[in-house]
Scaffold this motif. Sequence first.
Motif, PDB file in Angstrom:
ATOM      1  N   LYS A   1      28.948   0.937  57.263  1.00 58.28           N
ATOM      2  CA  LYS A   1      29.940   1.986  57.505  1.00 58.28           C
ATOM      3  C   LYS A   1      29.346   3.370  57.770  1.00 58.28           C
ATOM      4  O   LYS A   1      29.896   4.121  58.573  1.00 58.28           O
ATOM      5  N   PRO A   2      28.217   3.739  57.138  1.00 57.47           N
ATOM      6  CA  PRO A   2      27.670   5.069  57.458  1.00 57.47           C
ATOM      7  C   PRO A   2      27.272   5.225  58.930  1.00 57.47           C
ATOM      8  O   PRO A   2      27.102   6.346  59.409  1.00 57.47           O
ATOM      9  N   MET A   3      27.128   4.133  59.666  1.00 59.46           N
ATOM     10  CA  MET A   3      26.715   4.214  61.073  1.00 59.46           C
ATOM     11  C   MET A   3      27.858   3.935  62.051  1.00 59.46           C
ATOM     12  O   MET A   3      27.631   3.855  63.253  1.00 59.46           O
TER      13      MET A   3
ATOM     14  N   TRP B   1      25.830  -5.003  67.367  1.00 57.48           N
ATOM     15  CA  TRP B   1      24.947  -5.855  66.559  1.00 57.48           C
ATOM     16  C   TRP B   1      24.020  -5.020  65.678  1.00 57.48           C
ATOM     17  O   TRP B   1      23.490  -5.516  64.692  1.00 57.48           O
ATOM     18  N   GLU B   2      23.836  -3.735  66.005  1.00 56.88           N
ATOM     19  CA  GLU B   2      23.004  -2.858  65.185  1.00 56.88           C
ATOM     20  C   GLU B   2      23.782  -2.276  64.005  1.00 56.88           C
ATOM     21  O   GLU B   2      23.225  -2.043  62.935  1.00 56.88           O
ATOM     22  N   VAL B   3      25.069  -2.038  64.185  1.00 58.25           N
ATOM     23  CA  VAL B   3      25.909  -1.430  63.159  1.00 58.25           C
ATOM     24  C   VAL B   3      26.671  -2.484  62.359  1.00 58.25           C
ATOM     25  O   VAL B   3      26.900  -2.318  61.167  1.00 58.25           O
ATOM     26  N   ALA B   4      27.048  -3.564  63.024  1.00 55.65           N
ATOM     27  CA  ALA B   4      27.847  -4.606  62.370  1.00 55.65           C
ATOM     28  C   ALA B   4      27.329  -5.993  62.762  1.00 55.65           C
ATOM     29  O   ALA B   4      27.992  -6.744  63.463  1.00 55.65           O
ATOM     30  N   PRO B   5      26.126  -6.355  62.284  1.00 54.13           N
ATOM     31  CA  PRO B   5      25.602  -7.679  62.622  1.00 54.13           C
ATOM     32  C   PRO B   5      26.392  -8.775  61.905  1.00 54.13           C
ATOM     33  O   PRO B   5      26.970  -8.544  60.844  1.00 54.13           O
ATOM     34  N   THR B   6      26.416  -9.952  62.484  1.00 55.00           N
ATOM     35  CA  THR B   6      27.088 -11.065  61.815  1.00 55.00           C
ATOM     36  C   THR B   6      26.254 -11.509  60.626  1.00 55.00           C
ATOM     37  O   THR B   6      25.026 -11.347  60.607  1.00 55.00           O
ATOM     38  N   PHE B   7      26.921 -12.048  59.624  1.00 57.08           N
ATOM     39  CA  PHE B   7      26.200 -12.562  58.454  1.00 57.08           C
ATOM     40  C   PHE B   7      25.266 -13.691  58.878  1.00 57.08           C
ATOM     41  O   PHE B   7      24.172 -13.833  58.337  1.00 57.08           O
TER      42      PHE B   7
END
Length: 111
Positions: free
Chosen positions: A80-82, A94-100
Amino acid sequence: SASRPSAFSRRLAVRLNASYSSTSSVEGSVPYVGAPRVVVLGGGFGGLYTALRLDELTWPDGANKPTVTLLDRSERFVFKPMLYELVNETMNDWEVAPTFEELLAPTGVAV
């Protein structure tokens, strides 16, 4: 290289191992015989760290190392900070919210 487990981590591993070795069972049921399993609920910072740490622990009985599974209602870990970087299009999703799945691929943690 994995760091040496703390005293707390070693005690936790012994306790978890002992609870899996328990022979108590509900009347009429068959005791579970497979490898121990740990499910971590929630893939935020705490859940992700816990799953990764449990996976890297050296367990007292190596043969009984539990299967660690991370369970979250989302398929992505959102940093979230990004998020503003994503909105400004200076970073990719993919840099801010990569898949698990991508995050945990090099580990033994199941998704």
